[in-house]
Design an enzyme around this catalytic site. Structure first.
Site, PDB file in Angstrom:
ATOM      1  N   ASP A   1      -3.612   2.377  -5.499  1.00  0.00           N
ATOM      2  CA  ASP A   1      -2.307   2.367  -4.829  1.00  0.00           C
ATOM      3  C   ASP A   1      -2.076   1.121  -3.980  1.00  0.00           C
ATOM      4  O   ASP A   1      -1.281   1.141  -3.055  1.00  0.00           O
ATOM      5  CB  ASP A   1      -2.134   3.632  -3.981  1.00  0.00           C
ATOM      6  CG  ASP A   1      -2.851   3.543  -2.648  1.00  0.00           C
ATOM      7  OD1 ASP A   1      -3.919   2.897  -2.591  1.00  0.00           O
ATOM      8  OD2 ASP A   1      -2.346   4.113  -1.671  1.00  0.00           O
ATOM      9  N   GLU A   2      -2.755   0.039  -4.321  1.00  0.00           N
ATOM     10  CA  GLU A   2      -2.666  -1.166  -3.504  1.00  0.00           C
ATOM     11  C   GLU A   2      -2.644  -2.419  -4.348  1.00  0.00           C
ATOM     12  O   GLU A   2      -3.385  -2.504  -5.326  1.00  0.00           O
ATOM     13  CB  GLU A   2      -3.933  -1.287  -2.656  1.00  0.00           C
ATOM     14  CG  GLU A   2      -3.785  -0.865  -1.240  1.00  0.00           C
ATOM     15  CD  GLU A   2      -5.147  -0.844  -0.585  1.00  0.00           C
ATOM     16  OE1 GLU A   2      -5.742  -1.919  -0.438  1.00  0.00           O
ATOM     17  OE2 GLU A   2      -5.600   0.255  -0.238  1.00  0.00           O
TER      18      GLU A   2
ATOM     19  N   ASP B   1       0.864  -1.183   0.000  1.00  0.00           N
ATOM     20  CA  ASP B   1       0.000   0.000   0.000  1.00  0.00           C
ATOM     21  C   ASP B   1       0.901   1.234   0.000  1.00  0.00           C
ATOM     22  O   ASP B   1       1.672   1.446   0.937  1.00  0.00           O
ATOM     23  CB  ASP B   1      -0.919  -0.013   1.237  1.00  0.00           C
ATOM     24  CG  ASP B   1      -1.956   1.107   1.207  1.00  0.00           C
ATOM     25  OD1 ASP B   1      -1.717   2.142   0.547  1.00  0.00           O
ATOM     26  OD2 ASP B   1      -2.994   0.958   1.867  1.00  0.00           O
TER      27      ASP B   1
HETATM   28  N1  DCP Z   1      -8.348   8.969  -1.659  1.00  0.00           N
HETATM   29  C1  DCP Z   1      -9.307   9.955  -1.856  1.00  0.00           C
HETATM   30  N2  DCP Z   1     -10.301  10.160  -0.927  1.00  0.00           N
HETATM   31  C2  DCP Z   1     -10.355   9.393   0.189  1.00  0.00           C
HETATM   32  C3  DCP Z   1      -9.390   8.385   0.406  1.00  0.00           C
HETATM   33  C4  DCP Z   1      -8.392   8.199  -0.546  1.00  0.00           C
HETATM   34  O1  DCP Z   1      -9.262  10.654  -2.881  1.00  0.00           O
HETATM   35  N3  DCP Z   1     -11.325   9.602   1.089  1.00  0.00           N
HETATM   36  C5  DCP Z   1      -7.269   8.793  -2.656  1.00  0.00           C
HETATM   37  C6  DCP Z   1      -6.062   9.627  -2.278  1.00  0.00           C
HETATM   38  C7  DCP Z   1      -5.060   8.635  -1.783  1.00  0.00           C
HETATM   39  C8  DCP Z   1      -5.428   7.356  -2.535  1.00  0.00           C
HETATM   40  O2  DCP Z   1      -6.826   7.455  -2.759  1.00  0.00           O
HETATM   41  O3  DCP Z   1      -3.725   9.056  -2.017  1.00  0.00           O
HETATM   42  C9  DCP Z   1      -5.100   6.102  -1.777  1.00  0.00           C
HETATM   43  O4  DCP Z   1      -5.871   6.032  -0.593  1.00  0.00           O
HETATM   44  P1  DCP Z   1      -5.302   5.529   0.788  1.00  0.00           P
HETATM   45  O5  DCP Z   1      -6.463   5.296   1.666  1.00  0.00           O
HETATM   46  O6  DCP Z   1      -4.381   4.389   0.560  1.00  0.00           O
HETATM   47  O7  DCP Z   1      -4.530   6.783   1.369  1.00  0.00           O
HETATM   48  P2  DCP Z   1      -3.076   7.347   1.121  1.00  0.00           P
HETATM   49  O8  DCP Z   1      -2.308   6.514   0.177  1.00  0.00           O
HETATM   50  O9  DCP Z   1      -3.206   8.780   0.729  1.00  0.00           O
HETATM   51  O10 DCP Z   1      -2.432   7.341   2.541  1.00  0.00           O
HETATM   52  P3  DCP Z   1      -1.842   6.124   3.418  1.00  0.00           P
HETATM   53  O11 DCP Z   1      -0.403   6.430   3.558  1.00  0.00           O
HETATM   54  O12 DCP Z   1      -2.574   6.203   4.690  1.00  0.00           O
HETATM   55  O13 DCP Z   1      -2.107   4.853   2.659  1.00  0.00           O
HETATM   56 CA    CA Z   2      -2.063   4.278   0.482  1.00  0.00          CA
HETATM   57 CA    CA Z   3      -4.885   2.352  -0.406  1.00  0.00          CA
END
Ligand code: DCP
Ligand code: CA
Ligand code: CA
Length: 367
Positions: free
Chosen positions: A110-111, A10
């Site tokens: 992203d996963e 992730d």
């Molecule tokens: N995303 C979004 N709105 C949300 C959650 C996520 O637009 N409510 C988008 C932005 C993130 C991407 O999806 O970059 C991936 O979601 P993640 O939940 O994996 O969050 P992040 O990668 O940003 O952070 P983390 O480091 O916690 O995984």
């Molecule tokens: Ca992420």
């Molecule tokens: Ca994710």
């Protein structure tokens, strides 16, 4: 029982890392990715924030105006979301990860789950090395960090990747599963959301250890047959879901915005060549050919039109696709005298595996 080693990757604050790579001067600052609704200057929500911004309480889902308040006294960057760019980075990352796995299942932008059972010989030390290699590759090729979890199945691997962020690595070998899960809150099980958590709280259950003492019938009563049965097994760290390779695509398309609105075919060729090359490349990656090729025309009034032709024999050839696309757009413009183009797409469909050429096709093509 089936033995496996599954890795869940992730990416950390994914959209924010993408923006930091595009504009390295953002590094070190709080970065907030914004989805502007366009009503007023600051209306809209936060998509994600980098870890610097999270220290101030900024996170996905909060209003942009609130994020600005929280970061009032700091030098922070507010960047509009650019989804096509993140998709592009994501695609390259998935290709990279695919090389490190026996099988790969992309779970979101992203996963991904990687089945590494064969290449690690079911050995967790080898799996740890594998995870370090993945991190090294991600760093070297895309300059991003990810959090990785390794376990005997997808559920445990996913919970593990969430354990230590950013740039974490959590390895849960089969004999550690029960001890790892026991103290965690039930909400850490994928699929157990706020509502389920509240229901369980009323049953005096807040940790996975407590959850694992409930009988299947109590869980089925509260969550229905399928979620109930899943949660029952997940609480014990059991899960047989395979890492499912995505099926072959049924269509491949690329769309982009013209530098200038136009209705002159020649003005579109530069972009059409680029889009065609990119579609052809994807086709070749999948080892597929297309029997139908379309151009998609998005006009200045934002209406969407398309025009297609049969490719005989089916092809993955960039030049053939480009030639067809040019012809189609010229035809479209000729028959739509009021149309002005704003965006353009090239779409390959009716895909088949292999060259798609039969001996008969080859014979006819020669004639
Ligand atoms: N995303 C979004 N709105 C949300 C959650 C996520 O637009 N409510 C988008 C932005 C993130 C991407 O999806 O970059 C991936 O979601 P993640 O939940 O994996 O969050 P992040 O990668 O940003 O952070 P983390 O480091 O916690 O995984
Ligand atoms: Ca992420
Ligand atoms: Ca994710």
């Amino acid at each position: 029982m089936l033995q496996r080693v599954i890795m869940h990757v992730d990416l950390d604050a994914f959209y924010a890392q993408c923006e930091e790579n595009k504009a390295p001067n953002l590094r070190g600052k709080p970065v907030v990715i914004c989805v502007y609704s366009g009503r007023t200057e600051d209306s809209g929500a936060v998509s994600t924030a980098n870890y610097e911004a999270r220290k101030y309480g900024v996170k996905a889902g909060i209003p942009i105006a609130r994020a600005k308040k929280l970061l009032e006294s700091v030098d922070a960057a507010f960047v509009p979301m650019n989804h096509p760019y993140y998709e592009e980075v994501s695609e390259r990352i998935m290709e990279l990860l695919r090389n490190e796995a026996d099988a790969l299942e992309q779970a979101s932008i992203d996963e991904a789950f990687l089945d590494v059972s064969t290449r690690t010989d079911l050995n967790y030390t080898a799996a740890q090395e594998s995870a370090h290699e993945v991190k090294k590759q991600l760093r070297a090729q895309e300059n991003v960090t990810a959090s990785i979890g390794i376990g005997p199945n997808k559920v445990v691997a996913k919970i593990a990747s969430d354990q230590s962020k950013p740039d974490g690595l959590t390895i849960v070998s089969p004999q550690d599963v029960a001890g790892f899960l026991a103290p965690l809150p039930v909400g850490r099980i994928p699929g157990v959301g706020k509502k389920a958590e509240e229901k369980l709280a009323r049953l005096n259950v807040s940790t996975i250890a407590e959850l694992s003492t409930l009988t299947p019938s109590v869980l089925v009563e509260n969550f229905g047959k399928s979620l109930g049965a899943y949660v029952y097994r997940a609480a014990k760290g059991e899960d047989d879901e395979p890492v499912k390779e995505r099926g072959q695509p049924t269509q491949i398309s690329r769309i982009a915005t013209l530098k200038q609105n136009t209705r002159r075919p020649e003005d579109t060729y530069h972009l059409l060549i680029e889009l065609s090359a990119s579609v052809a490349e994807k086709l070749k990656e999948h080892g597929m050919t297309c029997k139908s090729l379309a151009v998609i025309a998005i006009l200045t009034d934002l209406t969407i039109h398309s025009r297609s032709k049969l490719m005989e024999p089916p092809t993955a050839d960039g030049w053939q696709i480009e030639t067809a696309a040019k012809q189609l757009i010229a035809e479209f413009l000729a028959s739509n005298p009021d149309a002005t183009l704003r965006r353009l797409g090239v779409k390959a469909s009716a895909l088949t595996k292999g060259t798609g050429q039969t001996d008969m096709d080859k014979f006819l093509a020669q004639g």
